[in-house]
Structure formats: C-alpha cells, structure tokens
Design a protein around this motif. Structure first.
Motif: not given
Length: 115
Positions: A89-115
């Motif tokens: 699951d380790t990755a940069v996670y991006y938020c996405n929003l769709v309004q009308f016909v437009r897509n918008y993106w967040g800057q991303g947040t890092q998720v790291t799964v490690s022991s």
C-alpha cells in the motif's frame, strides 16, 4: 479555482491503520465525485476508491474489505479509512475531485507501510 488539501499520511506498521482526509475549497458549486488515487515508485497512478455525489462507491480490488471511503458534504471533505495496511500500500495518495467536466488534484500525501 478548486484547492484540495490532504492530510493524514505518514508511516505505519503492517497491519496498522491510517485515515486520510481531503478538504476542498475555492470555487465549489457542484461536486460530481471525489476519490483517492495512489502512485507507487515506477508505477502508474491508479484508482483506490471513489464516491459519487449520490453516494455510490468503487474500490480497487486490492483494497476491497480493507479501505473505506466516506464524505462529509457540509465540509466538502472526503475521507479514506485504511485498515490492515500492507507494505504494497506504500505510495503517494492523491485526492481527486470532479466538478462539472473538470478534474482537480491534491498535492499528494505519502503513505509508508513498513516495520
């Protein structure tokens, strides 16, 4: 015009949980859908989960049963509850929003799964 602010990422051990939040602001008139995508190093950006204005949800097969997407319409905020996290699951996670016909993106947040 639309800004997406993500929070909640970080380092977690395998089997642990994280809750991501994404708050939308700016020129919000009618949100058609919000969702989460992720991109691991050397991989394409893939859909993790999405929720439509009507409340319908979709999940990637790899996260079904472990992740839950939800929203707070009054706050224009979408959440991703991630349980039973795995190293893959380790990755940069991006938020996405769709309004009308437009897509918008967040800057991303890092998720790291490690022991």
């Amino acid at each position: 015009q639309v800004q997406l602010v993500e929070s909640g990422g970080g380092l977690v051990q395998p089997g642990g949980s994280l809750r991501l939040s994404c708050a939308a602001s700016g020129s919000i008139f009618s949100i058609n859908a919000m969702g989460w995508y992720r991109q691991a190093p050397g991989k394409q950006r893939d859909l993790v989960a999405r929720i439509t204005s009507g409340g319908s949800t979709n999940y990637a097969d790899s996260v079904k049963g472990r992740f839950t997407i939800s929203r707070d319409n009054a706050k224009n905020t979408v959440y991703l509850q991630m349980n039973s996290l795995k190293p893959e699951d380790t990755a940069v996670y991006y938020c996405n929003l769709v309004q009308f016909v437009r897509n918008y993106w967040g800057q991303g947040t890092q998720v790291t799964v490690s022991s």
